[in-house]
Write a protein that holds these residues in place. Structure first.
Motif, PDB file in Angstrom:
ATOM      1  N   GLY A 213       0.792  -1.232   0.000  1.00  0.00           N
ATOM      2  CA  GLY A 213       0.000   0.000   0.000  1.00  0.00           C
ATOM      3  C   GLY A 213       0.816   1.269   0.000  1.00  0.00           C
ATOM      4  N   THR A 214       2.135   1.166  -0.142  1.00  0.00           N
ATOM      5  CA  THR A 214       2.979   2.353  -0.075  1.00  0.00           C
ATOM      6  C   THR A 214       3.983   2.351  -1.217  1.00  0.00           C
ATOM      7  OG1 THR A 214       4.669   1.277   1.255  1.00  0.00           O
ATOM      8  CG2 THR A 214       2.869   2.313   2.448  1.00  0.00           C
ATOM      9  N   GLN A 215       4.678   3.450  -1.324  1.00  0.00           N
ATOM     10  CA  GLN A 215       5.818   3.522  -2.226  1.00  0.00           C
ATOM     11  C   GLN A 215       6.924   4.284  -1.506  1.00  0.00           C
ATOM     12  OE1 GLN A 215       4.860   5.797  -5.712  1.00  0.00           O
ATOM     13  NE2 GLN A 215       4.239   7.611  -4.581  1.00  0.00           N
ATOM     14  N   PHE A 216       8.168   4.069  -1.922  1.00  0.00           N
ATOM     15  CA  PHE A 216       9.276   4.827  -1.362  1.00  0.00           C
ATOM     16  C   PHE A 216       9.380   6.160  -2.082  1.00  0.00           C
ATOM     17  CE2 PHE A 216      11.022   0.471  -0.408  1.00  0.00           C
ATOM     18  CZ  PHE A 216      10.831   0.569   0.961  1.00  0.00           C
ATOM     19  N   TYR A 217       9.598   7.216  -1.307  1.00  0.00           N
ATOM     20  CA  TYR A 217       9.768   8.536  -1.905  1.00  0.00           C
ATOM     21  C   TYR A 217      11.093   8.582  -2.660  1.00  0.00           C
ATOM     22  CZ  TYR A 217      10.712  13.498  -2.335  1.00  0.00           C
ATOM     23  OH  TYR A 217      11.015  14.733  -2.838  1.00  0.00           O
ATOM     24  N   LEU A 283      -1.446   2.994  13.962  1.00  0.00           N
ATOM     25  CA  LEU A 283      -2.055   1.697  13.640  1.00  0.00           C
ATOM     26  C   LEU A 283      -3.115   1.845  12.548  1.00  0.00           C
ATOM     27  CD1 LEU A 283      -2.453  -0.081  17.094  1.00  0.00           C
ATOM     28  CD2 LEU A 283      -1.238  -0.983  15.106  1.00  0.00           C
ATOM     29  N   ASP A 284      -3.912   2.895  12.647  1.00  0.00           N
ATOM     30  CA  ASP A 284      -4.928   3.147  11.613  1.00  0.00           C
ATOM     31  C   ASP A 284      -4.271   3.375  10.251  1.00  0.00           C
ATOM     32  OD1 ASP A 284      -6.906   2.891  13.515  1.00  0.00           O
ATOM     33  OD2 ASP A 284      -7.184   5.055  13.802  1.00  0.00           O
ATOM     34  N   PHE A 285      -3.172   4.134  10.263  1.00  0.00           N
ATOM     35  CA  PHE A 285      -2.431   4.396   9.028  1.00  0.00           C
ATOM     36  C   PHE A 285      -1.900   3.086   8.444  1.00  0.00           C
ATOM     37  CE2 PHE A 285       1.601   5.187   6.834  1.00  0.00           C
ATOM     38  CZ  PHE A 285       1.255   6.199   5.948  1.00  0.00           C
ATOM     39  N   ALA A 286      -1.291   2.263   9.296  1.00  0.00           N
ATOM     40  CA  ALA A 286      -0.716   0.995   8.840  1.00  0.00           C
ATOM     41  C   ALA A 286      -1.798   0.058   8.300  1.00  0.00           C
ATOM     42  CB  ALA A 286       0.051   0.332   9.975  1.00  0.00           C
ATOM     43  N   ASP A 287      -2.947   0.025   8.972  1.00  0.00           N
ATOM     44  CA  ASP A 287      -4.041  -0.836   8.517  1.00  0.00           C
ATOM     45  C   ASP A 287      -4.631  -0.340   7.198  1.00  0.00           C
ATOM     46  OD1 ASP A 287      -3.699  -2.401  10.736  1.00  0.00           O
ATOM     47  OD2 ASP A 287      -5.346  -1.538  11.869  1.00  0.00           O
ATOM     48  N   GLU A 288      -4.784   0.983   7.075  1.00  0.00           N
ATOM     49  CA  GLU A 288      -5.369   1.561   5.865  1.00  0.00           C
ATOM     50  C   GLU A 288      -4.536   1.215   4.634  1.00  0.00           C
ATOM     51  OE1 GLU A 288      -7.632   3.790   3.143  1.00  0.00           O
ATOM     52  OE2 GLU A 288      -8.124   3.087   5.172  1.00  0.00           O
ATOM     53  N   LEU A 294       4.619  -2.170  10.134  1.00  0.00           N
ATOM     54  CA  LEU A 294       4.227  -1.101  11.055  1.00  0.00           C
ATOM     55  C   LEU A 294       3.114  -1.566  11.989  1.00  0.00           C
ATOM     56  CD1 LEU A 294       4.254   2.195   8.933  1.00  0.00           C
ATOM     57  CD2 LEU A 294       6.012   1.274  10.449  1.00  0.00           C
ATOM     58  N   THR A 295       2.177  -2.346  11.466  1.00  0.00           N
ATOM     59  CA  THR A 295       1.116  -2.902  12.318  1.00  0.00           C
ATOM     60  C   THR A 295       1.723  -3.731  13.440  1.00  0.00           C
ATOM     61  OG1 THR A 295      -0.472  -2.953  10.485  1.00  0.00           O
ATOM     62  CG2 THR A 295      -0.920  -4.383  12.377  1.00  0.00           C
ATOM     63  N   LYS A 296       2.692  -4.554  13.107  1.00  0.00           N
ATOM     64  CA  LYS A 296       3.342  -5.411  14.106  1.00  0.00           C
ATOM     65  C   LYS A 296       4.055  -4.571  15.158  1.00  0.00           C
ATOM     66  CE  LYS A 296       6.750  -9.148  14.507  1.00  0.00           C
ATOM     67  NZ  LYS A 296       7.686 -10.031  13.751  1.00  0.00           N
ATOM     68  N   PHE A 297       4.793  -3.555  14.717  1.00  0.00           N
ATOM     69  CA  PHE A 297       5.542  -2.712  15.657  1.00  0.00           C
ATOM     70  C   PHE A 297       4.606  -1.981  16.614  1.00  0.00           C
ATOM     71  CE2 PHE A 297       7.314   1.342  16.982  1.00  0.00           C
ATOM     72  CZ  PHE A 297       8.573   0.982  17.449  1.00  0.00           C
ATOM     73  N   TYR A 298       3.561  -1.341  16.071  1.00  0.00           N
ATOM     74  CA  TYR A 298       2.692  -0.516  16.921  1.00  0.00           C
ATOM     75  C   TYR A 298       1.749  -1.360  17.780  1.00  0.00           C
ATOM     76  CZ  TYR A 298       4.499   3.731  14.916  1.00  0.00           C
ATOM     77  OH  TYR A 298       5.337   4.755  14.572  1.00  0.00           O
ATOM     78  N   THR A 299       1.426  -2.554  17.346  1.00  0.00           N
ATOM     79  CA  THR A 299       0.641  -3.457  18.201  1.00  0.00           C
ATOM     80  C   THR A 299       1.447  -3.822  19.447  1.00  0.00           C
ATOM     81  OG1 THR A 299      -0.568  -4.371  16.309  1.00  0.00           O
ATOM     82  CG2 THR A 299      -0.522  -5.685  18.322  1.00  0.00           C
ATOM     83  N   LYS A 300       2.711  -4.119  19.264  1.00  0.00           N
ATOM     84  CA  LYS A 300       3.582  -4.435  20.404  1.00  0.00           C
ATOM     85  C   LYS A 300       3.775  -3.212  21.290  1.00  0.00           C
ATOM     86  CE  LYS A 300       8.155  -6.283  21.536  1.00  0.00           C
ATOM     87  NZ  LYS A 300       9.432  -6.831  20.989  1.00  0.00           N
ATOM     88  N   GLU A 351      -4.721  11.765   2.502  1.00  0.00           N
ATOM     89  CA  GLU A 351      -3.968  11.411   3.706  1.00  0.00           C
ATOM     90  C   GLU A 351      -3.003  12.541   4.032  1.00  0.00           C
ATOM     91  OE1 GLU A 351      -3.325   9.553   6.936  1.00  0.00           O
ATOM     92  OE2 GLU A 351      -4.273   8.241   5.460  1.00  0.00           O
ATOM     93  N   PHE A 352      -3.007  12.986   5.280  1.00  0.00           N
ATOM     94  CA  PHE A 352      -2.050  14.003   5.705  1.00  0.00           C
ATOM     95  C   PHE A 352      -1.752  13.818   7.187  1.00  0.00           C
ATOM     96  CE2 PHE A 352      -0.978  18.106   7.601  1.00  0.00           C
ATOM     97  CZ  PHE A 352       0.129  18.434   6.840  1.00  0.00           C
ATOM     98  N   PRO A 353      -0.488  13.705   7.556  1.00  0.00           N
ATOM     99  CA  PRO A 353       0.658  13.556   6.653  1.00  0.00           C
ATOM    100  C   PRO A 353       0.698  12.167   6.025  1.00  0.00           C
ATOM    101  CG  PRO A 353       1.361  13.398   8.930  1.00  0.00           C
ATOM    102  CD  PRO A 353      -0.088  13.747   8.978  1.00  0.00           C
TER     103      PRO A 353
END
Length: 373
Positions: A213-217, A283-288, A294-300, A351-353
Motif C-alpha cells: 500500500g505504499t511507495q518509497f519517496y 495503527l490506523d495508518f498501517a491498517d489503511e 508497522l502494524t506489528k511494531f505498533y501493536t507491540k 492522507e495528511f501527513p
C-alpha cells in the motif's frame, strides 16, 4: 520550598536520532569490519584529521590537503586499514547500502546522548494535548493568516496561544513566568557507539497501490535515502526529573492555578494518553495501507505503554502528529485541520501527513519508554 527528584531510565524501543546539525562524508571516515560479541560486523571509523595530518611525512601533507578538497575523494583509497591512533570513534554500520554523507547525532566528547530539552519538549506537547479542548479551536483558527501564496501559521500568534496554557497573562518575561521552568530535566547519560541506519521515506498511495500500500519517496526513479547516526534500539540511558518550586513564587507570578501541571502522576498520565492516541493513529495508518511491519511494531508498542512506564517519541522522524495538536484538531474539526494542511502547501487530501520515515529494515524512528524509580 517543594522539591522532588524522580530518577528515570529511558529505554530506546527503536533507533533514536537527535541531529547535531552536521554531517560527514567518505573523506572523513573509513569502512571496516570488527568483532562484536563473537560476530563480524560492519563498522565505520571516524578519523582524527589533525592527528593523521601531523603524522604524515612533509611531502605527503600537501597531497592530503588537495585530496580533501575533492568532493569525490574517499579516505579509504589511501588509508584502508587506519588504526586506533587515528580513530575518533567507531560506529556500527547497519545500513545495507554503502553510506555516503552521514548525518551526525548530537554528542559530548564523541558520545551520544538525548538532550533534556528534547525530553521536556515532548512532555510539554503531551500536556498541551491534554489541556486542549473544543473550546480552544477558535484560538487555533486565529493563528492562521493568508497571503498571496496561501494560508500560513503566524508564529507569534501560535506562540501566544501556547503560552496561554503554561504562562501567566500580561507583560514580562514569558520564560520566567512559565510553569514549565519549575520542571528541570538534564541531558541523559551517554552511549559510546553510534549505530548507522539507512533511512527511507514511505508514502501512502491513493491509486495503483504497491503490495504493502505504499511507495518509497524518490526522484527521477531513484529512492531518496539518507544515513543517520542513531542510538540503537535496546539501549538504556539515565536522567532525572526535578520538580522544584515555591508556592509564594508561583503566587507572585500568577501561576498558582497551573500547579497541577507539576504533579508527577499527572505528567506520566499525559505522556501515556498522548502516546496511546498516537499509537492508535499510526495503527490506523498501517491498517489503511496494509503495512504489516508497522502494524506489528505498533501493536507491540501499544501493549507495553502504561501509566507507570509510558512511551514517548523524541527526535527525527517523530512527525507532525507527535509534535502538535494535530490529532485532536482533526477529530474535533476536520475543516480546520484541512486549513492547517493547506499551510504546509499540500494539495492531496486523501492522507495528511502521508509520509513516514523508517529504517530500511522497517523500523519507525525515535520511540523510547520511560521507567521511573
Amino acid at each position: 520550598m517543594e522539591s522532588k527528584v524522580y530518577k528515570c531510565k529511558l529505554k530506546t524501543l527503536s533507533p533514536v536520532h537527535i541531529g547535531s546539525g552536521k554531517e560527514y562524508g567518505p573523506s572523513e571516515y573509513v569502512q571496516a569490519k570488527a568483532k562484536q560479541k563473537g560476530e563480524t560486523v560492519n563498522i565505520i571509523k571516524r578519523v582524527k584529521f589533525d592527528k593523521l595530518y601531523l603524522d604524515l611525512p612533509d611531502d605527503e601533507k600537501d597531497k592530503f590537503l588537495r585530496n580533501l578538497s575533492n568532493p569525490n575523494y574517499s579516505l579509504k583509497q589511501d588509508y584502508p586499514n587506519i588504526n586506533k591512533t587515528y580513530t575518533r570513534y567507531n560506529s556500527i554500520n547497519k545500513s545495507k547500502s554503502s553510506p555516503k554523507d552521514i548525518i551526525e547525532h548530537i554528542k559530548t566528547s564523541d558520545k551520544l546522548y538525548i538532550p533534556g530539552s528534547s525530553i521536556k519538549g515532548a512532555i510539554r506537547t503531551a500536556i498541551l494535548y491534554d489541556l486542549f479542548d473544543e473550546d480552544d479551536l477558535q484560538d487555533v483558527s486565529n493563528t492562521i493568516r493568508r497571503n498571496q501564496r496561501g494560508p500560513f501559521i503566524h508564529k507569534g500568534a501560535y506562540n501566544d496561544f501556547v503560552n496561554y496554557f503554561f504562562a501567566t497573562d500580561g507583560r514580562g518575561n514569558k520564560a520566567q513566568k512559565n510553569i514549565m521552568r519549575f520542571l528541570q530535566i538534564p541531558d541523559t547519560t551517554t552511549v559510546k557507539l553510534p549505530t548507522i541506519y539507512e533511512i527511507v521515506t514511505i508514502m501512502a498511495k491513493q491509486r495503483g497501490r504497491m503490495p504493502d500500500g505504499t511507495q518509497f519517496y524518490g526522484r527521477n526513479g531513484n529512492v531518496a535515502r539518507s544515513f543517520m547516526e542513531t542510538i540503537d534500539k535496546g539501549k538504556t540511558l539515565k536522567s532525572n526529573f526535578t520538580i522544584n518550586y515555591d508556592e509564594e513564587i508561583l503566587y507572585k507570578n500568577n501561576l498558582s492555578d497551573k500547579i497541577g501541571i507539576l504533579d508527577m502522576d499527572y505528567i506520566k498520565e499525559t505522556i501515556y494518553n498522548f502516546a496511546k492516541d498516537l499509537i492508535q493513529y499510526e495503527l490506523d495508518f498501517a491498517d489503511e495501507y496494509d503495512i504489516s511491519y508497522l502494524t506489528k511494531f505498533y501493536t507491540k508498542l501499544n501493549k507495553i505503554n502504561s501509566l507507570e512506564s509510558p512511551v514517548m517519541r523524541i527526535g527525527a522522524g517523530s512527525g507532525l502528529m507527535a509534535t502538535s495538536l494535530g490529532m485532536k484538531i482533526k477529530d474535533y474539526d476536520p475543516m480546520l485541520f484541512d486549513e492547517i494542511r493547506q499551510t504546509f502547501r499540500r494539495s492531496y487530501d486523501y492522507e495528511f501527513p502521508k509520509s513516514r520515515k523508517i529504517t530500511k529494515t522497517g523500523l519507525p524512528l525515535s520511540w523510547v519508554q520511560l521507567n521511573f524509580e
